[in-house]
Design a protein around this motif. Structure first.
Motif, PDB file in Angstrom:
ATOM      1  N   ASP A   1       5.965  10.461  -7.163  1.00  8.63           N
ATOM      2  CA  ASP A   1       6.653   9.441  -6.371  1.00  8.63           C
ATOM      3  C   ASP A   1       5.782   8.193  -6.192  1.00  8.63           C
ATOM      4  OD1 ASP A   1       9.147   8.864  -5.317  1.00  8.63           O
ATOM      5  OD2 ASP A   1       8.500   9.224  -3.257  1.00  8.63           O
ATOM      6  N   ILE A   2       4.453   8.372  -6.148  1.00  8.07           N
ATOM      7  CA  ILE A   2       3.567   7.200  -6.073  1.00  8.07           C
ATOM      8  C   ILE A   2       3.858   6.292  -7.262  1.00  8.07           C
ATOM      9  CG2 ILE A   2       1.180   6.370  -6.289  1.00  8.07           C
ATOM     10  CD1 ILE A   2       0.253   8.911  -4.862  1.00  8.07           C
ATOM     11  N   GLU A   3       3.889   6.909  -8.444  1.00  6.38           N
ATOM     12  CA  GLU A   3       4.045   6.128  -9.668  1.00  6.38           C
ATOM     13  C   GLU A   3       5.349   5.327  -9.659  1.00  6.38           C
ATOM     14  OE1 GLU A   3       2.720   8.311 -13.040  1.00  6.38           O
ATOM     15  OE2 GLU A   3       1.936   6.390 -13.801  1.00  6.38           O
ATOM     16  N   LYS A   4       6.402   5.932  -9.076  1.00  6.72           N
ATOM     17  CA  LYS A   4       7.700   5.237  -9.025  1.00  6.72           C
ATOM     18  C   LYS A   4       7.678   4.023  -8.100  1.00  6.72           C
ATOM     19  CE  LYS A   4      10.489   9.375  -9.685  1.00  6.72           C
ATOM     20  NZ  LYS A   4      10.971  10.451  -8.812  1.00  6.72           N
ATOM     21  N   LYS A   5       6.735   3.989  -7.165  1.00  2.94           N
ATOM     22  CA  LYS A   5       6.753   2.950  -6.135  1.00  2.94           C
ATOM     23  C   LYS A   5       5.841   1.760  -6.464  1.00  2.94           C
ATOM     24  CE  LYS A   5       9.655   5.298  -3.869  1.00  2.94           C
ATOM     25  NZ  LYS A   5       9.542   6.224  -2.764  1.00  2.94           N
TER      26      LYS A   5
ATOM     27  N   LYS B   1       2.755  -6.015  -6.674  1.00  5.02           N
ATOM     28  CA  LYS B   1       2.066  -6.302  -5.404  1.00  5.02           C
ATOM     29  C   LYS B   1       1.230  -5.127  -4.899  1.00  5.02           C
ATOM     30  CE  LYS B   1       5.424  -9.594  -3.558  1.00  5.02           C
ATOM     31  NZ  LYS B   1       6.507  -9.711  -2.574  1.00  5.02           N
ATOM     32  N   THR B   2       1.347  -3.976  -5.553  1.00  7.73           N
ATOM     33  CA  THR B   2       0.633  -2.790  -5.057  1.00  7.73           C
ATOM     34  C   THR B   2      -0.875  -2.970  -5.218  1.00  7.73           C
ATOM     35  OG1 THR B   2       2.507  -1.484  -5.833  1.00  7.73           O
ATOM     36  CG2 THR B   2       0.534  -0.278  -5.176  1.00  7.73           C
ATOM     37  N   LYS B   3      -1.602  -2.746  -4.117  1.00 11.59           N
ATOM     38  CA  LYS B   3      -3.061  -2.915  -4.156  1.00 11.59           C
ATOM     39  C   LYS B   3      -3.818  -1.600  -3.970  1.00 11.59           C
ATOM     40  CE  LYS B   3      -3.221  -7.087  -5.096  1.00 11.59           C
ATOM     41  NZ  LYS B   3      -2.635  -8.115  -4.273  1.00 11.59           N
ATOM     42  N   ALA B   4      -3.196  -0.678  -3.256  1.00 11.71           N
ATOM     43  CA  ALA B   4      -3.942   0.551  -2.937  1.00 11.71           C
ATOM     44  C   ALA B   4      -3.003   1.710  -2.647  1.00 11.71           C
ATOM     45  CB  ALA B   4      -4.846   0.300  -1.723  1.00 11.71           C
ATOM     46  N   VAL B   5      -3.587   2.904  -2.684  1.00 10.88           N
ATOM     47  CA  VAL B   5      -2.879   4.130  -2.320  1.00 10.88           C
ATOM     48  C   VAL B   5      -3.697   4.827  -1.242  1.00 10.88           C
ATOM     49  CG1 VAL B   5      -1.927   6.312  -3.169  1.00 10.88           C
ATOM     50  CG2 VAL B   5      -2.238   4.414  -4.750  1.00 10.88           C
TER      51      VAL B   5
ATOM     52  N   ILE C   1       0.869  -1.180   0.000  1.00 21.54           N
ATOM     53  CA  ILE C   1       0.000   0.000   0.000  1.00 21.54           C
ATOM     54  C   ILE C   1       0.904   1.228   0.000  1.00 21.54           C
ATOM     55  CG2 ILE C   1      -1.910   1.171   1.163  1.00 21.54           C
ATOM     56  CD1 ILE C   1      -2.595  -1.720   0.859  1.00 21.54           C
ATOM     57  N   ILE C   2       0.703   2.126  -0.952  1.00 21.24           N
ATOM     58  CA  ILE C   2       1.543   3.325  -1.038  1.00 21.24           C
ATOM     59  C   ILE C   2       0.894   4.470  -0.269  1.00 21.24           C
ATOM     60  CG2 ILE C   2       2.646   4.977  -2.601  1.00 21.24           C
ATOM     61  CD1 ILE C   2       2.599   2.759  -4.740  1.00 21.24           C
ATOM     62  N   LEU C   3       1.695   5.111   0.572  1.00 20.94           N
ATOM     63  CA  LEU C   3       1.184   6.209   1.398  1.00 20.94           C
ATOM     64  C   LEU C   3       2.319   7.188   1.672  1.00 20.94           C
ATOM     65  CD1 LEU C   3       2.073   5.442   4.704  1.00 20.94           C
ATOM     66  CD2 LEU C   3       0.758   3.484   3.965  1.00 20.94           C
ATOM     67  N   PRO C   4       1.970   8.418   2.089  1.00 22.04           N
ATOM     68  CA  PRO C   4       3.041   9.398   2.336  1.00 22.04           C
ATOM     69  C   PRO C   4       3.867   9.028   3.558  1.00 22.04           C
ATOM     70  CG  PRO C   4       0.920  10.289   3.030  1.00 22.04           C
ATOM     71  CD  PRO C   4       0.634   8.995   2.323  1.00 22.04           C
ATOM     72  N   THR C   5       5.160   9.258   3.504  1.00 19.66           N
ATOM     73  CA  THR C   5       6.007   8.999   4.672  1.00 19.66           C
ATOM     74  C   THR C   5       5.799  10.084   5.726  1.00 19.66           C
ATOM     75  OG1 THR C   5       8.245   8.442   5.402  1.00 19.66           O
ATOM     76  CG2 THR C   5       8.059  10.242   3.821  1.00 19.66           C
ATOM     77  N   TYR C   6       5.150  11.179   5.306  1.00 20.65           N
ATOM     78  CA  TYR C   6       4.950  12.322   6.206  1.00 20.65           C
ATOM     79  C   TYR C   6       3.467  12.459   6.528  1.00 20.65           C
ATOM     80  CZ  TYR C   6       6.097  16.926   8.114  1.00 20.65           C
ATOM     81  OH  TYR C   6       6.301  17.998   8.947  1.00 20.65           O
ATOM     82  N   SER C   7       3.045  11.853   7.650  1.00 19.72           N
ATOM     83  CA  SER C   7       1.637  11.921   8.069  1.00 19.72           C
ATOM     84  C   SER C   7       1.569  11.499   9.522  1.00 19.72           C
ATOM     85  CB  SER C   7       0.782  10.975   7.206  1.00 19.72           C
ATOM     86  OG  SER C   7      -0.573  10.957   7.650  1.00 19.72           O
TER      87      SER C   7
ATOM     88  N   LYS D   1      -6.290   4.255 -11.667  1.00 18.48           N
ATOM     89  CA  LYS D   1      -7.050   3.634 -12.753  1.00 18.48           C
ATOM     90  C   LYS D   1      -6.120   2.828 -13.658  1.00 18.48           C
ATOM     91  CE  LYS D   1     -11.122   5.592 -14.670  1.00 18.48           C
ATOM     92  NZ  LYS D   1     -11.623   6.851 -15.247  1.00 18.48           N
ATOM     93  N   LYS D   2      -5.006   3.468 -14.000  1.00 19.56           N
ATOM     94  CA  LYS D   2      -4.039   2.848 -14.907  1.00 19.56           C
ATOM     95  C   LYS D   2      -3.495   1.531 -14.329  1.00 19.56           C
ATOM     96  CE  LYS D   2       0.283   4.537 -16.567  1.00 19.56           C
ATOM     97  NZ  LYS D   2       1.068   5.777 -16.489  1.00 19.56           N
ATOM     98  N   HIS D   3      -3.304   1.486 -13.011  1.00 19.04           N
ATOM     99  CA  HIS D   3      -2.674   0.315 -12.396  1.00 19.04           C
ATOM    100  C   HIS D   3      -3.660  -0.528 -11.594  1.00 19.04           C
ATOM    101  CE1 HIS D   3       1.401   1.662 -13.490  1.00 19.04           C
ATOM    102  NE2 HIS D   3       0.923   2.866 -13.272  1.00 19.04           N
ATOM    103  N   ASN D   4      -4.946  -0.202 -11.726  1.00 22.52           N
ATOM    104  CA  ASN D   4      -5.989  -0.965 -11.044  1.00 22.52           C
ATOM    105  C   ASN D   4      -5.804  -1.000  -9.518  1.00 22.52           C
ATOM    106  OD1 ASN D   4      -8.312  -2.445 -10.971  1.00 22.52           O
ATOM    107  ND2 ASN D   4      -7.291  -4.420 -11.287  1.00 22.52           N
ATOM    108  N   LEU D   5      -5.606   0.171  -8.944  1.00 25.69           N
ATOM    109  CA  LEU D   5      -5.407   0.275  -7.503  1.00 25.69           C
ATOM    110  C   LEU D   5      -6.634   0.901  -6.842  1.00 25.69           C
ATOM    111  CD1 LEU D   5      -1.855   1.931  -7.576  1.00 25.69           C
ATOM    112  CD2 LEU D   5      -2.406  -0.523  -7.571  1.00 25.69           C
TER     113      LEU D   5
END
Ligand SMILES: *Cc1c(COP(=O)(O)O)cnc(C)c1O
Length: 393
Positions: free
Chosen positions: A116-120, A124-128, A79-85, A148-152
């Motif tokens: 940066d999301i796109e780079k990560k 295995k990525t399922k969600a953002v 799951i991709i998320l900001p490191t700053y939160s 949409k492009k990566h089905n997340l």
């Protein structure tokens, strides 16, 4: 003059009778769990955020957790998320044995960087999880395109951003698959304890969230799926129902306070404009910038356009820790949101993620100043003057 970071007593004083009556109403009814107050709150929030379904839950953290459960996050999913939160954004992912994959932030808003999301993204990525940090929307058009492009799936962390409009007029929590909000007392809409709510426009997800809230049971005592006790109390909902009609005016006052801070910092010669990202002689204080300001006609938003609700007004200065000490000596409250990005937290050390210069810089230089609605103009002027003295002399 004393200027606390937050003064909840000042807000309570303005609505004391109504609140007390609501508390007594619940006490008299002895109806504590999933009753009429919750139903009313859910209808109000669905309507307000422009979503079809809103489900009250036990906290903002549980809102995020139940959202991930609803989209079937499994161990090993990324799951991709900001490191700053705030920690909850990453904690819920790890609690499901999924892998938090961190992304850096935009240097103006500190919201997650879509680039940066796109780079990560991996297989295995399922969600953002974009976080609408400090009270303004993340860059949802880019994030939704990537998803949409990566089905997340997209889970919006709107804990600091209830009622915020994105640049196209839609409200946060209605753009991704599920929106998550917190009613922690320090948020713009805060209860008398913990609480939260999830929103969605997807009927199947709405139904699943409702079932997950009560241990996955439907009908009672029959469990096709495993949920938990994620219920919101009637007493919290009753308080929130009293506060709700005031939310837009409170957020407008926060915005007015922010505008005054910005004006005074510029007049004091500490900054030239909002949203600068580097220091120089004329910019010793870096000011926050509402990036979607005035982008949308009021017909679309019903006249209330919350481009930034300033849950926090965060400036940056060099020698931040000295400045905080100076503020404390002058009885001015401040806070650091957040001193340690996720990739540097001890509990995530083994993830071995690095390369987040914007977040690391923010963690070293940001200070949140008092911004609550009941602040007086004199208090704001005193804060700016106090900061100015430290920088000039
Ligand atoms: C407050 C907050 C949460 C957690 O909400 P709680 O109600 O305290 O559990 C999650 N994410 C962000 C960004 C927050 O600010």
């Amino acid at each position: 003059m004393k200027v606390p970071l937050l003064d909840l007593k000042a807000q309570y004083a303005t609505i004391k009778d109504e609140i007390n009556q609501a508390l007594i109403r619940v006490a008299e009814s002895q109806y504590f769990i999933l009753g009429p107050e919750i139903k009313k709150l859910e209808e109000t929030v669905a309507n307000y955020t422009g979503t079809k379904y809103a489900i009250g839950v036990s906290s903002g953290t549980d809102a995020l957790l139940i959202a991930l459960m609803a989209i079937d996050i499994k161990p090993g999913d990324e799951i991709i998320l900001p490191t700053y939160s705030f920690f909850a954004t990453a904690g819920v992912v790890a609690r499901l044995n999924a892998v938090p994959v961190f992304a850096d932030s935009n240097p103006v808003t500190f919201n997650i960087s879509p680039e940066d999301i796109e780079k990560k993204i991996t297989s295995k990525t399922k969600a953002v999880i974009p976080v609408h940090l400090y009270g303004q929307s993340a860059e949802m058009d880019k994030i939704m395109d990537i998803a949409k492009k990566h089905n997340l799936k997209v889970i919006e962390d709107g804990a600091q951003a209830i009622g915020v409009n994105y640049k196209d007029g839609r409200r946060v929590g209605s753009i991704g698959d599920i929106g998550c909000f917190s009613f922690f007392p320090s948020k713009n809409l805060g209860g008398f304890g913990d609480g939260g709510i999830v929103t969605t426009n997807d009927e199947a997800l709405g139904e699943k969230l409702r079932i997950l809230r009560v241990h996955g049971s439907k009908p009672k005592y029959y469990h096709k799926i495993i949920g938990g006790n994620f219920r919101l109390d009637e007493i919290q909902a009753a308080v929130l129902n009293v506060k709700f009609p005031h939310l837009d005016s409170w957020s407008a006052k926060r915005r007015k306070n922010a505008e005054l801070y910005t004006k005074l910092f510029i007049e004091a010669g500490l900054a030239e404009e909002e949203g600068r990202i580097s220091y120089d002689e004329k910019n010793k204080v870096l000011l926050p910038k509402p990036v979607y300001k005035n982008n949308i006609p009021s017909e679309v938003t019903g006249g209330v356009y919350n481009y930034h609700i300033y849950n926090q007004y965060v400036i940056r200065v060099q020698n931040r820790d000295d400045m905080r000490k100076h503020l404390a000596e002058n009885e001015i409250g401040s806070e650091i949101y957040y001193p340690v990005p996720f990739h540097l937290q001890e509990c995530f050390k083994d993830l071995n993620q690095s390369g987040f210069p914007v977040a690391e810089n923010a963690a070293l230089s940001s200070i949140a100043l008092p911004i609550y609605p009941e602040l007086s103009e004199d208090m704001i002027a005193f804060v700016v003057e106090t900061i100015s003295k430290k920088i000039m002399f």
